[in-house]
Design a protein around this motif. Sequence first.
Motif, PDB file in Angstrom:
ATOM      1  N   LYS A 212     -13.275  19.070   1.414  1.00  0.00           N
ATOM      2  CA  LYS A 212     -14.641  19.452   1.761  1.00  0.00           C
ATOM      3  C   LYS A 212     -15.611  18.352   1.344  1.00  0.00           C
ATOM      4  CE  LYS A 212     -14.000  24.452   1.594  1.00  0.00           C
ATOM      5  NZ  LYS A 212     -14.423  25.736   0.978  1.00  0.00           N
ATOM      6  N   PRO A 213     -16.547  17.990   2.215  1.00  0.00           N
ATOM      7  CA  PRO A 213     -17.519  16.945   1.875  1.00  0.00           C
ATOM      8  C   PRO A 213     -18.391  17.339   0.680  1.00  0.00           C
ATOM      9  CG  PRO A 213     -17.460  17.325   4.238  1.00  0.00           C
ATOM     10  CD  PRO A 213     -16.674  18.439   3.611  1.00  0.00           C
ATOM     11  N   ILE A 214     -18.836  16.335  -0.038  1.00  0.00           N
ATOM     12  CA  ILE A 214     -19.697  16.517  -1.200  1.00  0.00           C
ATOM     13  C   ILE A 214     -21.106  16.119  -0.798  1.00  0.00           C
ATOM     14  CG2 ILE A 214     -20.116  15.803  -3.582  1.00  0.00           C
ATOM     15  CD1 ILE A 214     -17.045  14.958  -3.527  1.00  0.00           C
ATOM     16  N   GLU A 215     -22.003  17.077  -0.744  1.00  0.00           N
ATOM     17  CA  GLU A 215     -23.374  16.818  -0.309  1.00  0.00           C
ATOM     18  C   GLU A 215     -24.167  16.156  -1.432  1.00  0.00           C
ATOM     19  OE1 GLU A 215     -24.515  17.254   2.702  1.00  0.00           O
ATOM     20  OE2 GLU A 215     -22.744  18.289   3.505  1.00  0.00           O
ATOM     21  N   PRO A 216     -25.158  15.333  -1.093  1.00  0.00           N
ATOM     22  CA  PRO A 216     -26.001  14.732  -2.127  1.00  0.00           C
ATOM     23  C   PRO A 216     -26.737  15.804  -2.937  1.00  0.00           C
ATOM     24  CG  PRO A 216     -26.348  13.660   0.005  1.00  0.00           C
ATOM     25  CD  PRO A 216     -25.529  14.884   0.262  1.00  0.00           C
ATOM     26  N   ILE A 217     -26.918  15.576  -4.221  1.00  0.00           N
ATOM     27  CA  ILE A 217     -27.671  16.508  -5.073  1.00  0.00           C
ATOM     28  C   ILE A 217     -28.998  15.886  -5.501  1.00  0.00           C
ATOM     29  CG2 ILE A 217     -25.615  17.701  -5.923  1.00  0.00           C
ATOM     30  CD1 ILE A 217     -25.910  16.005  -8.516  1.00  0.00           C
ATOM     31  N   GLY A 218     -29.405  14.859  -4.796  1.00  0.00           N
ATOM     32  CA  GLY A 218     -30.614  14.130  -5.129  1.00  0.00           C
ATOM     33  C   GLY A 218     -30.397  12.656  -4.861  1.00  0.00           C
ATOM     34  N   THR A 219     -31.057  11.817  -5.596  1.00  0.00           N
ATOM     35  CA  THR A 219     -30.869  10.373  -5.461  1.00  0.00           C
ATOM     36  C   THR A 219     -30.734   9.754  -6.848  1.00  0.00           C
ATOM     37  OG1 THR A 219     -33.258   9.963  -5.482  1.00  0.00           O
ATOM     38  CG2 THR A 219     -32.213  10.267  -3.321  1.00  0.00           C
ATOM     39  N   GLY A 220     -30.092   8.603  -6.874  1.00  0.00           N
ATOM     40  CA  GLY A 220     -30.003   7.875  -8.132  1.00  0.00           C
ATOM     41  C   GLY A 220     -28.687   8.070  -8.867  1.00  0.00           C
ATOM     42  N   PRO A 221     -28.621   7.638 -10.123  1.00  0.00           N
ATOM     43  CA  PRO A 221     -27.369   7.629 -10.889  1.00  0.00           C
ATOM     44  C   PRO A 221     -26.678   8.988 -11.002  1.00  0.00           C
ATOM     45  CG  PRO A 221     -29.032   6.313 -12.005  1.00  0.00           C
ATOM     46  CD  PRO A 221     -29.733   6.995 -10.874  1.00  0.00           C
ATOM     47  N   ASP A 222     -27.454  10.067 -11.141  1.00  0.00           N
ATOM     48  CA  ASP A 222     -26.841  11.394 -11.273  1.00  0.00           C
ATOM     49  C   ASP A 222     -26.089  11.772 -10.003  1.00  0.00           C
ATOM     50  OD1 ASP A 222     -27.751  11.691 -13.841  1.00  0.00           O
ATOM     51  OD2 ASP A 222     -29.500  12.918 -13.282  1.00  0.00           O
ATOM     52  N   ASN A 223     -26.677  11.465  -8.845  1.00  0.00           N
ATOM     53  CA  ASN A 223     -26.013  11.759  -7.577  1.00  0.00           C
ATOM     54  C   ASN A 223     -24.759  10.910  -7.414  1.00  0.00           C
ATOM     55  OD1 ASN A 223     -25.745  12.883  -4.886  1.00  0.00           O
ATOM     56  ND2 ASN A 223     -26.499  10.930  -4.108  1.00  0.00           N
ATOM     57  N   VAL A 224     -24.846   9.623  -7.778  1.00  0.00           N
ATOM     58  CA  VAL A 224     -23.679   8.725  -7.698  1.00  0.00           C
ATOM     59  C   VAL A 224     -22.561   9.245  -8.583  1.00  0.00           C
ATOM     60  CG1 VAL A 224     -22.846   6.407  -8.242  1.00  0.00           C
ATOM     61  CG2 VAL A 224     -25.045   6.698  -7.089  1.00  0.00           C
ATOM     62  N   ARG A 225     -22.881   9.587  -9.814  1.00  0.00           N
ATOM     63  CA  ARG A 225     -21.873  10.066 -10.767  1.00  0.00           C
ATOM     64  C   ARG A 225     -21.252  11.380 -10.295  1.00  0.00           C
ATOM     65  NH1 ARG A 225     -24.591   9.200 -14.792  1.00  0.00           N
ATOM     66  NH2 ARG A 225     -25.702  11.200 -14.915  1.00  0.00           N
ATOM     67  N   HIS A 226     -22.078  12.283  -9.774  1.00  0.00           N
ATOM     68  CA  HIS A 226     -21.575  13.579  -9.285  1.00  0.00           C
ATOM     69  C   HIS A 226     -20.585  13.376  -8.138  1.00  0.00           C
ATOM     70  CE1 HIS A 226     -21.637  17.743  -7.861  1.00  0.00           C
ATOM     71  NE2 HIS A 226     -21.878  17.262  -6.652  1.00  0.00           N
ATOM     72  N   ALA A 227     -20.960  12.553  -7.140  1.00  0.00           N
ATOM     73  CA  ALA A 227     -20.078  12.324  -5.991  1.00  0.00           C
ATOM     74  C   ALA A 227     -18.783  11.646  -6.422  1.00  0.00           C
ATOM     75  CB  ALA A 227     -20.799  11.493  -4.937  1.00  0.00           C
ATOM     76  N   MET A 228     -18.897  10.717  -7.350  1.00  0.00           N
ATOM     77  CA  MET A 228     -17.736   9.976  -7.819  1.00  0.00           C
ATOM     78  C   MET A 228     -16.761  10.894  -8.561  1.00  0.00           C
ATOM     79  SD  MET A 228     -17.993   6.417  -9.916  1.00  0.00           S
ATOM     80  CE  MET A 228     -16.578   5.388 -10.249  1.00  0.00           C
ATOM     81  N   GLU A 229     -17.275  11.695  -9.459  1.00  0.00           N
ATOM     82  CA  GLU A 229     -16.413  12.586 -10.240  1.00  0.00           C
ATOM     83  C   GLU A 229     -15.790  13.672  -9.369  1.00  0.00           C
ATOM     84  OE1 GLU A 229     -19.008  14.001 -13.272  1.00  0.00           O
ATOM     85  OE2 GLU A 229     -18.867  12.167 -14.495  1.00  0.00           O
ATOM     86  N   GLN A 230     -16.594  14.257  -8.482  1.00  0.00           N
ATOM     87  CA  GLN A 230     -16.091  15.333  -7.637  1.00  0.00           C
ATOM     88  C   GLN A 230     -15.044  14.832  -6.642  1.00  0.00           C
ATOM     89  OE1 GLN A 230     -16.920  18.759  -7.747  1.00  0.00           O
ATOM     90  NE2 GLN A 230     -17.754  18.123  -9.710  1.00  0.00           N
ATOM     91  N   SER A 231     -15.266  13.662  -6.072  1.00  0.00           N
ATOM     92  CA  SER A 231     -14.317  13.144  -5.087  1.00  0.00           C
ATOM     93  C   SER A 231     -13.011  12.737  -5.754  1.00  0.00           C
ATOM     94  CB  SER A 231     -14.921  11.968  -4.318  1.00  0.00           C
ATOM     95  OG  SER A 231     -15.191  10.879  -5.175  1.00  0.00           O
ATOM     96  N   GLU A 232     -13.096  12.144  -6.936  1.00  0.00           N
ATOM     97  CA  GLU A 232     -11.885  11.754  -7.653  1.00  0.00           C
ATOM     98  C   GLU A 232     -11.045  12.976  -7.993  1.00  0.00           C
ATOM     99  OE1 GLU A 232     -10.574   8.732 -11.253  1.00  0.00           O
ATOM    100  OE2 GLU A 232     -12.683   9.304 -11.010  1.00  0.00           O
ATOM    101  N   ALA A 233     -11.704  14.047  -8.436  1.00  0.00           N
ATOM    102  CA  ALA A 233     -10.983  15.280  -8.759  1.00  0.00           C
ATOM    103  C   ALA A 233     -10.347  15.886  -7.517  1.00  0.00           C
ATOM    104  CB  ALA A 233     -11.944  16.281  -9.409  1.00  0.00           C
ATOM    105  N   ALA A 234     -11.064  15.861  -6.383  1.00  0.00           N
ATOM    106  CA  ALA A 234     -10.526  16.426  -5.145  1.00  0.00           C
ATOM    107  C   ALA A 234      -9.296  15.649  -4.682  1.00  0.00           C
ATOM    108  CB  ALA A 234     -11.603  16.420  -4.057  1.00  0.00           C
ATOM    109  N   ILE A 235      -9.378  14.335  -4.716  1.00  0.00           N
ATOM    110  CA  ILE A 235      -8.249  13.504  -4.272  1.00  0.00           C
ATOM    111  C   ILE A 235      -7.031  13.746  -5.169  1.00  0.00           C
ATOM    112  CG2 ILE A 235      -7.430  11.130  -4.011  1.00  0.00           C
ATOM    113  CD1 ILE A 235     -10.350  10.414  -3.237  1.00  0.00           C
ATOM    114  N   LEU A 236      -7.243  13.788  -6.460  1.00  0.00           N
ATOM    115  CA  LEU A 236      -6.153  14.020  -7.403  1.00  0.00           C
ATOM    116  C   LEU A 236      -5.518  15.396  -7.216  1.00  0.00           C
ATOM    117  CD1 LEU A 236      -7.529  12.430 -10.693  1.00  0.00           C
ATOM    118  CD2 LEU A 236      -5.419  11.783  -9.507  1.00  0.00           C
ATOM    119  N   SER A 237      -6.326  16.382  -6.809  1.00  0.00           N
ATOM    120  CA  SER A 237      -5.806  17.748  -6.673  1.00  0.00           C
ATOM    121  C   SER A 237      -4.719  17.874  -5.625  1.00  0.00           C
ATOM    122  CB  SER A 237      -6.965  18.702  -6.323  1.00  0.00           C
ATOM    123  OG  SER A 237      -7.404  18.508  -4.979  1.00  0.00           O
TER     124      SER A 237
END
Length: 243
Positions: A212-237
């Motif tokens: 499932k795609p990960i939608e932006p939660i805003g802009t800036g470092p928090d959004n980058v970190r959120h997308a990075m962590e969530q996508s890595e966890a999804a791929i590993l799953s």
Amino acid sequence: MKILYRIYQVFVALPIVLVATLLTSIVVVIGCGIGMGGIFGYYPGKWWARIIIWVLLIPVKVEGRENLVKGQSYVFVSNHQGAFDIFLIYGYLNRHFKWMMKKGIRKIPFVGAACAAAQHIFVDRTSAGKVRATYRKAREILQGGISLVVFPEGARTFTGQMAPFKRGAYMLADELQLPVCPMTINGSFKILPRTKDWHLNDWHPMTLTIHKPIEPIGTGPDNVRHAMEQSEAAILSALDVES
């Protein structure tokens, strides 16, 4: 059986792959050169990838296409097991996209010219200005449902296990405010690992899992970190440790 398959690779599959690669490159360059990049910048590559999979008799399974919205652009991110990741994604994702690739690919005879003509995005990290130019080009291209595919590990794995992700793809997704769509590849490492680039290691099925795609939660470092962590966890799953 492995010996018979190796003989088939060398005397049947390899000549077909070489001819298909040459013809596809020429068709892409000519088609894009006459102003039909919307068609020739994607479809010849898709069918080239499928021909290679078919001629090597490799079964493919795709899961999760229902997670994608028609007409939406995505930044697709995937683990990078081996060279056959290219054929699996290009042939079977079924989305019009551009690759983000190393600038060295431009030097490969015929293939480099075809990639440039098709407007795939070459990454030049030699200066901050050239990185910004990459982002500008991506912004121009990723419109009207066209997506981007990136391997955030940056290179193929040596072990089959996933390496730490780099932030570039996620920073680009943040700047363009596009959803990040994780994908898991299984089986490619068994076919052609990085340590055996000169011949196929084995016959093995491949699977592409689209999460499932990960939608932006805003802009800036928090959004980058959120997308990075969530996508890595999804791929590993969905990653098979034996793949």
